[in-house]
Design a protein around this motif. Structure first.
Motif, short mmCIF file in Angstrom:
data_model
loop_
_atom_site.label_atom_id
_atom_site.label_comp_id
_atom_site.label_asym_id
_atom_site.label_seq_id
_atom_site.Cartn_x
_atom_site.Cartn_y
_atom_site.Cartn_z
N ALA A 127 0.81 -1.25 -0.42
CA ALA A 127 0.62 0.18 0.09
C ALA A 127 0.57 0.92 -0.28
O ALA A 127 0.42 2.08 -0.72
N ASN A 128 2.09 1.40 0.75
CA ASN A 128 2.96 2.32 0.60
C ASN A 128 3.90 2.09 -0.51
O ASN A 128 4.49 3.54 -0.69
N GLY A 129 3.49 1.61 -1.53
CA GLY A 129 4.91 1.48 -2.12
C GLY A 129 5.97 1.03 -2.71
O GLY A 129 6.64 0.57 -3.86
N ASP A 130 6.20 0.39 -1.79
CA ASP A 130 7.11 -0.61 -1.52
C ASP A 130 7.24 -1.56 -2.25
O ASP A 130 6.18 -2.48 -2.76
N VAL A 131 7.92 -2.13 -3.21
CA VAL A 131 7.82 -3.14 -4.35
C VAL A 131 8.52 -4.34 -4.11
O VAL A 131 10.13 -4.41 -4.40
N ALA A 132 7.83 -5.54 -4.09
CA ALA A 132 8.71 -6.79 -3.83
C ALA A 132 8.45 -7.17 -5.44
O ALA A 132 7.84 -7.58 -6.29
N ASN A 133 10.35 -7.51 -6.42
CA ASN A 133 10.27 -8.50 -7.34
C ASN A 133 11.63 -9.17 -7.14
O ASN A 133 11.34 -9.41 -6.62
N LYS A 134 12.20 -9.72 -8.66
CA LYS A 134 12.70 -11.12 -8.58
C LYS A 134 14.07 -10.20 -8.49
O LYS A 134 14.08 -9.10 -7.55
N ILE A 135 15.25 -11.43 -7.07
CA ILE A 135 15.90 -10.28 -6.44
C ILE A 135 17.11 -10.31 -7.12
O ILE A 135 16.90 -10.57 -8.87
N GLY A 136 18.05 -9.50 -6.40
CA GLY A 136 18.34 -8.05 -7.34
C GLY A 136 17.95 -6.68 -8.14
O GLY A 136 18.86 -6.06 -8.43
N THR A 137 16.65 -6.85 -7.75
CA THR A 137 15.72 -5.34 -7.72
C THR A 137 16.17 -4.82 -6.97
O THR A 137 16.21 -3.37 -7.54
#
Length: 373
Positions: free
Chosen positions: A260-270
């Protein structure tokens, strides 16, 4: 359970143009799943007829990419319903149980749960209406097909909104694979590359190899090369160097979940790329459908991060590259803090900080017209 398989030597060409290689297709009561673990050397479609086979396909990363995982799971629910042999009054219980089972395949990508929630809701509606078994099964299939088609439309809209950020001659870095292989078509982060090609805008794309499973090398580089797009493959640890040389004008990545706060989970290394981009004053963009935005998760600290088997690091692709018995930490994703994100590009438009308010506003307005915050 792995299902039957069929092999092609390469993508189909129609009237001189390359036909896109799609990760998922529904055909005659079966889900055809491209086994992406075998790319780029082999093109193998698995013929799946049971939800257990879909679960294994998702868990083993035969299909990957948040939108594609959600689509596959939706069809898995259909397969579960089609194979049900029990009492009709327990059909809904069986379908809901199948959906809960498929939800255990991978923990991080929110599209999986979003798609399954849609399928459960549709099943409840069909059961409440006391439709025949045949109509119930047809209704579930229609919902899965709708999810599939909507994703293609969403990806194109993301590309249309992202395209003005790029001009001819720009160098753009991407990580992992957020292209057509990860979605219904076009992709999220790769969508503007395809639309740029359609409009004669010449971009120079750099693709990280994306250790340890090499989705960037095996999938993104393959996908863009097949499409005739200018792409250069990099080892992950080369990103800082090419940025320092001035070759990179922007970074764009996909995502598996946005808090909700804009933190982004993506592939390791992002996360590392985002830090490097900040240090070199390079914009860092995230392409995401609304279905990947999870307003129920307050921040990235609360996003569950999948950890995968150590052999992906120590024996990648069957060859040992590390000492036997060495301790291994192998998270599949990392979280990029919102302060490192320049903008999030959705099917409704481009969202800039402060993300908490602006992301929530996307869901408060049902209008699909362009929003820029």
């Amino acid at each position: 359970m792995s299902g039957r398989s069929s092999r092609n030597t390469g993508p189909t060409r129609i009237e001189g143009r390359q036909e896109p290689l799609l990760s998922l297709r529904w055909s005659e009561g079966k889900l055809l799943m491209l086994d992406q673990r075998l790319l780029p050397e082999e093109i193998v479609f698995l013929e799946l007829t049971a939800p257990e086979e879909v679960w294994e396909g998702i868990h083993a990363m035969k299909v990957r990419g948040a939108p594609a995982i959600g689509i596959a799971a939706a069809y898995g629910v259909v397969l579960g319903a089609n194979s049900y042999q029990g009492d009709e009054d327990r059909w809904l219980e069986h379908v809901l149980s199948t959906a809960e089972y498929l939800a255990t395949s991978r923990p991080t990508a929110v599209n999986l749960f979003w798609a399954l929630d849609r399928m459960k809701e549709r099943a409840e509606q069909l059961a409440a209406a006391q439709h025949s078994r045949e109509l119930r099964d047809e209704g579930l299939l229609a919902e899965a097909i709708a999810i599939h088609r909507e994703d293609e439309e969403v990806c194109r809209k993301i590309g249309e909104h992202a395209l003005p950020l790029f001009t001819s001659g720009m160098g753009v870095l991407t990580h992992c694979n957020a292209g057509g292989l990860a979605t219904a078509r076009y992709g999220t982060a790769l969508a503007p590359f395809y639309l740029a090609q359609e409009q004669g805008i010449e971009l120079k794309i750099y693709a990280d190899e994306t250790r340890p499973v090499l989705q960037g090398a095996r999938l993104t580089a393959f996908e863009l090369q097949q499409a005739g797009i200018d792409v250069t493959l990099l080892c992950d640890n080369m990103a800082g160097l090419v940025m320092s040389k001035g070759w990179i004008d922007a970074v764009i990545v996909g995502t598996d979940r946005i808090a909700a706060n804009g933190d982004v989970a993506n592939k390791i290394g992002t996360y590392s790329l985002a830090v490097l981009a900040k240090a070199h004053n390079i914009p860092f963009y995230v392409a995401s459908p609304l279905s990947t935005i999870d307003l129920g998760t307050e921040s990235g600290e609360l996003i569950p991060i999948e950890e995968r088997a150590e052999h992906e690091v120590t024996e990648g692709f069957g060859k040992r590259t590390a000492p036997a018995g060495i301790k291994v930490y192998n998270p599949s994703f990392d979280v990029t803090p919102n302060h490192l994100v320049t903008a999030i590009i959705t099917e409704k438009g481009i969202v800039k900080p402060p993300f908490r308010d602006h992301l929530a506003a996307l869901f408060n307005d049902k209008d699909d017209s362009l929003k820029s915050f």
